[in-house]
Design a protein around this motif. Structure first.
Motif, PDB file in Angstrom:
ATOM      1  N   VAL A 111       0.859  -1.183   0.000  1.00 36.43           N
ATOM      2  CA  VAL A 111       0.000   0.000   0.000  1.00 36.43           C
ATOM      3  C   VAL A 111       0.898   1.236   0.000  1.00 36.43           C
ATOM      4  N   HIS A 112       0.756   2.061  -1.023  1.00 34.20           N
ATOM      5  CA  HIS A 112       1.515   3.307  -1.109  1.00 34.20           C
ATOM      6  C   HIS A 112       0.543   4.476  -1.002  1.00 34.20           C
ATOM      7  N   VAL A 113       0.818   5.388  -0.076  1.00 33.69           N
ATOM      8  CA  VAL A 113      -0.022   6.580   0.093  1.00 33.69           C
ATOM      9  C   VAL A 113       0.676   7.757  -0.577  1.00 33.69           C
ATOM     10  N   HIS A 114       0.032   8.310  -1.581  1.00 31.15           N
ATOM     11  CA  HIS A 114       0.548   9.432  -2.369  1.00 31.15           C
ATOM     12  C   HIS A 114       0.046  10.713  -1.706  1.00 31.15           C
ATOM     13  N   HIS A 115       0.931  11.381  -0.920  1.00 28.30           N
ATOM     14  CA  HIS A 115       0.510  12.575  -0.189  1.00 28.30           C
ATOM     15  C   HIS A 115       0.446  13.821  -1.060  1.00 28.30           C
ATOM     16  N   GLY A 116       1.198  13.815  -2.174  1.00 34.62           N
ATOM     17  CA  GLY A 116       1.188  14.974  -3.066  1.00 34.62           C
ATOM     18  C   GLY A 116       1.900  16.185  -2.508  1.00 34.62           C
ATOM     19  N   LEU A 117       2.769  16.004  -1.515  1.00 37.35           N
ATOM     20  CA  LEU A 117       3.443  17.134  -0.872  1.00 37.35           C
ATOM     21  C   LEU A 117       4.788  17.456  -1.520  1.00 37.35           C
ATOM     22  N   SER A 118       5.307  16.547  -2.312  1.00 38.54           N
ATOM     23  CA  SER A 118       6.607  16.743  -2.957  1.00 38.54           C
ATOM     24  C   SER A 118       6.434  16.740  -4.472  1.00 38.54           C
ATOM     25  N   ALA A 119       7.316  17.484  -5.129  1.00 29.73           N
ATOM     26  CA  ALA A 119       7.309  17.484  -6.592  1.00 29.73           C
ATOM     27  C   ALA A 119       7.693  16.117  -7.132  1.00 29.73           C
ATOM     28  N   TYR A 144      -2.929   7.239   7.937  1.00 31.29           N
ATOM     29  CA  TYR A 144      -3.605   6.246   8.766  1.00 31.29           C
ATOM     30  C   TYR A 144      -5.095   6.164   8.461  1.00 31.29           C
ATOM     31  N   GLY A 145      -5.636   7.225   7.894  1.00 28.89           N
ATOM     32  CA  GLY A 145      -7.014   7.139   7.419  1.00 28.89           C
ATOM     33  C   GLY A 145      -7.152   6.104   6.310  1.00 28.89           C
ATOM     34  N   ILE A 146      -6.146   6.040   5.438  1.00 32.58           N
ATOM     35  CA  ILE A 146      -6.130   5.009   4.384  1.00 32.58           C
ATOM     36  C   ILE A 146      -5.929   3.635   5.011  1.00 32.58           C
ATOM     37  N   HIS A 161      -2.904   5.002  -3.118  1.00 35.12           N
ATOM     38  CA  HIS A 161      -3.999   5.852  -2.646  1.00 35.12           C
ATOM     39  C   HIS A 161      -3.525   7.306  -2.610  1.00 35.12           C
ATOM     40  N   ARG A 162      -4.211   8.170  -3.307  1.00 35.65           N
ATOM     41  CA  ARG A 162      -3.907   9.599  -3.285  1.00 35.65           C
ATOM     42  C   ARG A 162      -4.731  10.274  -2.192  1.00 35.65           C
TER      43      ARG A 162
END
Length: 497
Positions: free
Chosen positions: A98-106, A150-152, A129-130
């Motif tokens: 499971v990879h969580v894509h936080h979108g915080l980095s370029a 952790y929500g994911i 998961h984005r």
């Protein structure tokens, strides 16, 4: 991407798998090794001979536990996934990443692509998961990202979640919590196993099989396998407290003391002490509990440390707040020395603790209405929502409220004051007196949904049905049940009739 030195630990996958098997067995014995289907004997008697024949004819396909591996693409999660991928087939484990894509980095898209390529190489299915991380939540970016992650995790359909925290992470977490003034729970840092709540499902076991391994050993093994990993550029930013501890403070301490090993050992000992306190609290709760609430006289017999320990356990058990030491001491003092009228009202965020007639109640403040509640009509619906719960209605014969008595004026409404009720075989009495005698706390009385038929009170939760509306024998009737929400021990008794 980064690589590392030659391995000093060629047996690392086997060691990680053994530790994970121990954690799985401690959580649920059936998860540590594959299970086989058994004959279904729940619906019919099965003899020993027929059971053996049925089992022999069945497809003996192992029922393997499904393990979700948290994969950021960093050193630790890559090592965890690669080690378990090597050992899982022999142990009957089904892996998924499971990879969580936080979108915080370029570079976030590149990290997701790296994880996808790695999983394809190892033959492990991957979920990406984005999430959207609020930048102005007030809790800090790291905490907000963790909450989103952790929500994911809490929504995963798996038998266990496996994370790659190691010994250096443990030391860092303990030091961070120590500097924040945390208590014993904070000093215990990260447990090797804990339960992660899931909405509408059993809690998800969260397991950390790398906690005894140092970062250097993990890096060495990755290097021996020719495995690369991602370096998150934010890890170099010492404006973040954890990065400052990791890059500036711990290396300095480690140059003089074996601080990482010592702190990890301290965390393990603190964790054992925390487990003992939880056992003591569970024993005290068994003595003091009353329908999920607490008996004030039982609390008074405990020492102050033991009483505060019980309160912390009780609050956590019901999803309540984890107050700081000063707030917890304030609650303890209020319970020991209430106001002259015996009333206590202690608030923490959305939660409130009250005492009435020697019983300690825990409820959510958000359940209280800001405006007066209006009545709600009832025309035979099986469920009627109410601000503090719901009324469930079931058709029955010869029980409950007689269906023939219902009219267009049938409605639920809150107390107004001055109501009277006549129960079967009893005189007509003032409702206020009846609720007092039933030991229903004052704040709960105002929340009760009272059923009116025309201008006559027909049903009150916790008391029963008015004599004139009781269902005659053999006729159709409605049995009503009041199901309150948001209270540790429930509200008034959920009486039908």
């Amino acid at each position: 991407m980064a690589a590392s030195r030659n391995s000093r630990s060629p047996d690392l996958p086997a060691r990680v798998a053994r530790r994970l098997a121990e954690l799985l067995a401690a959580e649920a014995p059936g998860l540590s090794s594959p299970q086989f289907p058994q004959p279904n004997s729940a619906s019919r008697p099965v003899s020993a001979d027929s059971a053996s024949a049925e089992l022999a004819s069945a497809d003996l396909v192992p029922i393997s536990p499904t393990l979700a591996i948290g994969l950021s693409g960093g050193r630790d999660s890559v090592a965890l996934l690669a080690a378990l991928a090597a050992e899982a087939p022999a142990r009957g484990w089904r892996l998924g990443a499971v990879h969580v894509h936080h979108g915080l980095s370029a570079n976030a898209d590149a990290w997701a692509a790296f994880c996808s390529e790695l999983c394809q190489k190892l033959g492990v299915p991957l979920q990406i998961h984005r999430v959207s991380v609020p930048l102005d939540s007030g809790q800090g970016l790291e905490a907000a990202a963790r909450e989103a992650r952790y929500g994911i995790f809490s929504g995963l359909d798996a038998d266990a979640l496996i994370l790659g925290h190691h010994r250096d992470d443990q030391a860092e977490t303990l030091l961070f919590n120590l500097l924040r003034g945390s208590g014993l729970r904070g000093l215990a840092a990260m447990p090797a196993r804990r339960l992660l709540p899931r909405s509408g499902a059993a809690p998800l076991p969260l397991l950390r099989p790398l906690l005894d391994l140092p970062r250097a050993e993990i890096e060495a093994w990755l290097g021996s396998q020719g495995l690369a990993w991602i370096e998150d550029e934010s890890n170099a930013d010492t404006r973040y407290s954890r990065n400052f501890l990791r890059r500036e403070v711990l290396p300095l301490l480690q140059s003089r003391f074996p601080v990482v090993a010592s702190l990890a050992r301290t965390a393990r000992l603190a964790g054992e002490a925390e487990e003992l306190l939880a056992e003591v609290a569970a024993q005290d709760l068994a003595e003091a509990s009353l329908d999920g609430n607490l008996r004030a006289n039982a609390l008074a017999r405990l020492s102050a440390p033991r009483g505060r320990n019980l309160l912390r356990h009780w609050l956590g058990r019901h999803g309540g707040p984890m107050p700081e030491a000063q707030a917890l001491e304030e609650l303890w003092q209020q319970l020991l020395c209430p106001r002259p009228d015996g009333q206590v009202e202690w608030r923490s965020g959305q939660w409130v603790v009250r005492v009435w007639r020697g019983t300690v109640f825990l409820e959510q403040q958000s359940l209280e209405l800001a405006s007066p509640l209006v009545s709600r009509s009832w025309q035979g619906e099986t469920s009627v929502p109410w601000p503090w719960g719901s009324i469930h209605c079931q058709v029955a014969r010869g029980a409950g409220i007689g269906a023939r008595f219902l009219s267009a004026g049938t409605r639920f409404q809150p107390r107004q004051g001055g109501e009277h009720l006549r129960l079967p075989g009893r005189p007509n009495r003032l409702l206020k007196k009846m609720l007092q005698e039933a030991d229903i706390p004052p704040w709960q009385r105002e929340r009760l949904p009272l059923l009116w038929i025309g201008d006559t009170l027909a049903w009150v939760p916790g008391l029963g049905i008015a004599a004139e509306f009781a269902c005659p024998e053999g006729e159709a009737g409605w049995v009503l049940e009041w199901r309150p929400e948001g209270a540790a021990g429930g509200e008034a008794p959920a009486a039908g009739g």
